[in-house]
Design an enzyme around this catalytic site. Sequence first.
Site, PDB file in Angstrom:
ATOM      1  N   HIS A  35       0.832  -1.213   0.000  1.00 15.39           N
ATOM      2  CA  HIS A  35       0.000   0.000   0.000  1.00 15.39           C
ATOM      3  C   HIS A  35       0.867   1.265   0.000  1.00 15.39           C
ATOM      4  CE1 HIS A  35      -3.966  -1.869   0.234  1.00 15.39           C
ATOM      5  NE2 HIS A  35      -3.375  -2.806   0.948  1.00 15.39           N
ATOM      6  N   THR A  36       2.035   1.140  -0.593  1.00 17.65           N
ATOM      7  CA  THR A  36       2.922   2.301  -0.729  1.00 17.65           C
ATOM      8  C   THR A  36       2.948   2.809  -2.166  1.00 17.65           C
ATOM      9  OG1 THR A  36       4.672   0.669  -0.908  1.00 17.65           O
ATOM     10  CG2 THR A  36       4.501   1.827   1.195  1.00 17.65           C
ATOM     11  N   ASP A  37       2.571   1.958  -3.141  1.00 18.83           N
ATOM     12  CA  ASP A  37       2.759   2.381  -4.551  1.00 18.83           C
ATOM     13  C   ASP A  37       1.909   3.604  -4.898  1.00 18.83           C
ATOM     14  OD1 ASP A  37       0.370   0.854  -4.688  1.00 18.83           O
ATOM     15  OD2 ASP A  37       0.972  -0.258  -6.499  1.00 18.83           O
ATOM     16  N   ALA A 122      -6.354 -14.945  -6.490  1.00 19.51           N
ATOM     17  CA  ALA A 122      -5.578 -15.249  -5.284  1.00 19.51           C
ATOM     18  C   ALA A 122      -4.717 -14.071  -4.855  1.00 19.51           C
ATOM     19  CB  ALA A 122      -4.701 -16.465  -5.532  1.00 19.51           C
ATOM     20  N   LEU A 124      -2.250 -12.846  -6.954  1.00 21.87           N
ATOM     21  CA  LEU A 124      -0.935 -13.012  -7.579  1.00 21.87           C
ATOM     22  C   LEU A 124      -0.860 -12.259  -8.910  1.00 21.87           C
ATOM     23  CD1 LEU A 124      -0.289 -16.787  -6.770  1.00 21.87           C
ATOM     24  CD2 LEU A 124       0.443 -14.773  -5.499  1.00 21.87           C
ATOM     25  N   SER A 125      -1.788 -11.324  -9.106  1.00 23.91           N
ATOM     26  CA  SER A 125      -1.776 -10.406 -10.249  1.00 23.91           C
ATOM     27  C   SER A 125      -1.917 -11.090 -11.594  1.00 23.91           C
ATOM     28  CB  SER A 125      -0.506  -9.544 -10.250  1.00 23.91           C
ATOM     29  OG  SER A 125      -0.601  -8.589  -9.251  1.00 23.91           O
ATOM     30  N   GLU A 159      -6.319  -1.010 -16.780  1.00 21.13           N
ATOM     31  CA  GLU A 159      -7.008  -1.495 -15.574  1.00 21.13           C
ATOM     32  C   GLU A 159      -7.813  -0.374 -14.904  1.00 21.13           C
ATOM     33  OE1 GLU A 159      -5.240  -4.583 -13.729  1.00 21.13           O
ATOM     34  OE2 GLU A 159      -6.619  -4.578 -12.050  1.00 21.13           O
ATOM     35  N   ASP A 171       2.005  -3.864  -9.791  1.00 22.97           N
ATOM     36  CA  ASP A 171       1.789  -5.178 -10.407  1.00 22.97           C
ATOM     37  C   ASP A 171       2.240  -5.181 -11.865  1.00 22.97           C
ATOM     38  OD1 ASP A 171       0.589  -5.445  -7.953  1.00 22.97           O
ATOM     39  OD2 ASP A 171      -1.461  -5.432  -8.735  1.00 22.97           O
TER      40      ASP A 171
HETATM   41  C1  GLA Z   1      -3.005  -4.261  -5.198  1.00 25.71           C
HETATM   42  C2  GLA Z   1      -2.765  -3.155  -6.222  1.00 25.71           C
HETATM   43  C3  GLA Z   1      -1.315  -2.655  -6.138  1.00 25.71           C
HETATM   44  C4  GLA Z   1      -0.938  -2.289  -4.705  1.00 25.71           C
HETATM   45  C5  GLA Z   1      -1.302  -3.422  -3.740  1.00 25.71           C
HETATM   46  C6  GLA Z   1      -1.080  -3.054  -2.299  1.00 25.71           C
HETATM   47  O1  GLA Z   1      -2.261  -5.398  -5.533  1.00 25.71           O
HETATM   48  O2  GLA Z   1      -3.027  -3.624  -7.515  1.00 25.71           O
HETATM   49  O3  GLA Z   1      -1.143  -1.563  -7.006  1.00 25.71           O
HETATM   50  O4  GLA Z   1      -1.533  -1.085  -4.320  1.00 25.71           O
HETATM   51  O5  GLA Z   1      -2.664  -3.807  -3.893  1.00 25.71           O
HETATM   52  O6  GLA Z   1       0.284  -2.865  -2.055  1.00 25.71           O
END
Ligand code: GLA
Length: 380
Positions: A35-37, A122, A124-125, A159, A171
């Site tokens: 939660h830093t991006d 899950a 994992l993007s 997105e 991600d």
């Molecule tokens: C999700 C978002 C990312 C990031 C994370 C938390 O995965 O897609 O951009 O903010 O949450 O770090």
Amino acid sequence: MSTQAHAIAEFERYFGHHPSFVVRAPGRVNLIGEHTDYNDGFVLPIAIDRAVWIALRPTATRHVVLHALNLKQSAEFSLDSIQHENQQWVEYIKGVAWALQQAGYLLGGWEGLIASDIPIGAGLSSSAALELAATRAFAAVSSYPWEAIKMAQIGQQAERKWVGVNCGIMDQMISAVGHAGHGLLIDCRSLKTELVPLPPDITVVVLDTATRRGLVDSAYNERRQQCKMAARFFGVPALRDVSQIEFDAKAEALDPVVFRRARHVISENTRTLQAANTMSQKDAVEFGQLINASHISLRDDFEVSSPELDQMVDCAQQESACYGARLTGAGFGGCAIAIVHANAVQNFTETVAINYQKATGLQPEIYVCTAADGATITST
Ligand code: GLA
């Protein structure tokens, strides 16, 4: 048969001829920097050895014709009138086509077969991987240069603006730029990256709690808002710009919830930079402690954990082979990661699975991961 070979064989079966290329884009786990991006801060993810693959062939049409192997679904859309429909996976590819065209790229048509070994939902993007695979596919048939960072930004645009999920850049960046055997320290403001070697004697284990929470999007957007409020309070563009000293001097006047959200982001940025240092020094013990501290901060200050995630992290941390464990990704459900001594991985995964199941009645999925390269293309 590898997923790549499978994608080629199935392309031949479905379309009746040989594909020209196979593109691949990996999923990810974040080691630290959560939660830093979207606060212009630092993240340290790895690309994992699970990916979306697309076998494809250019066509002389203005159409994109797709078959998704895992879902057994087909779709087609025209590059000249891209419309929203409700077939979720296709929207990511349409979104990429839309974002590329918005950015001025001239696109050609293609037919493609999509195969994936990233579990969906899950954390994992799998969606970022699909977006990045699509950027490589369009680049291959349209003869524009595939530039990793630009393409990560295109994926994020797709997105946010097409699919409607207000994500950060992590991600897409790691799926584009990841490097085998390494974590990637990303400065989410400048998008400068630094490769950080994984300590040699550790293994990254992904622990899926087998829980999925609804309302993740609204809770995520609420956290973003609270971070914005905190930045406004400090009179800076983003929480990235607030030092611990400034925070300590002024933060008392903040609303208590916003105070905790800001404290997480500011301390997490520091931990992430420290983690990159400890990794470079091959100090797995110190690295693991930073990971444990990240979980506590996400649980207590950012409040994005869940009883199952806490239980999973607890089960992992109880094992002597575990250097550190924490929730990973957006939170509220999904996966934790553990950094585990490479010699003891099998015993670790068996014990954690048993203990987690005893405590929750849920059957976890466990993935032992290696750090892989970002998106690639192969001519076939
Ligand atoms: C999700 C978002 C990312 C990031 C994370 C938390 O995965 O897609 O951009 O903010 O949450 O770090």
